[in-house]
Design a protein around this motif. Structure first.
Motif: not given
Length: 160
Positions: A28, A30-32, A34-35, A38, A137
């Motif tokens: 992930n 690009d950080g598309t 959320s943590p 993930v 998400d």
């Protein structure tokens, strides 16, 4: 075409998170996602591997440019050596957000379990409503949950 300033990825550009940690299954960059998403996906994908021996990864990036989704996902599958050599049981779920592309790519040993028809059903019936609203998400979460169901529940409605 990607939005202005968004990165166009090649297969070699996508970080193989498993090189750093074999318990990571979601790339992930690009950080598309959320943590929390993930973390959740890593847990489900870890369960898939431990319960079925299927090796699955999720790749969420902005764009693959002009490359075909099939070639891109196959490049990840082969380049990262997803799936055991003797069973060819790998799965890549690719989401390219700017390109509006979702691709399920399986190794030959998994084609009888995650067929094109089943992948299409997961995409159309479960993921598409979230994808249309840009809810990456939930789109990926319902897709991965559905793959888990198909692989572990012999009576799953997704198989029919």
């Amino acid at each position: 075409m990607p939005a202005s300033g968004q990165k166009v990825y090649t297969v070699k550009d996508v970080p193989n998170v498993q090189l750093a940690d074999r318990n990571q299954y979601v790339s992930n960059p690009d950080g598309t996602l959320s943590p929390a998403t993930v973390d959740y996906l890593n847990g489900v994908l870890r369960r898939i591997r431990s319960e079925t021996s299927v090796e699955a990864v999720v790749v969420v990036i902005s764009s693959i440019g002009e490359e075909s989704p099939e070639d891109f996902a196959l490049g990840i599958l082969r380049g990262w050596e997803i799936g055991k050599e003797e069973t060819n049981n790998g799965l890549v779920i690719l989401l390219a957000t700017d390109d509006r592309i979702v691709r399920f790519e399986t190794g030959y040993g998994l084609e009888g379990y995650i067929t094109d028809a089943i992948a299409g059903k997961i995409y159309r019936e479960l993921m598409l409503p979230y994808l249309r609203s840009g809810d990456w998400d939930n789109a990926i979460t319902v897709g991965v949950d559905a793959v888990y169901e198909v692989l572990t529940d012999p009576n799953s409605d997704l198989k029919y």
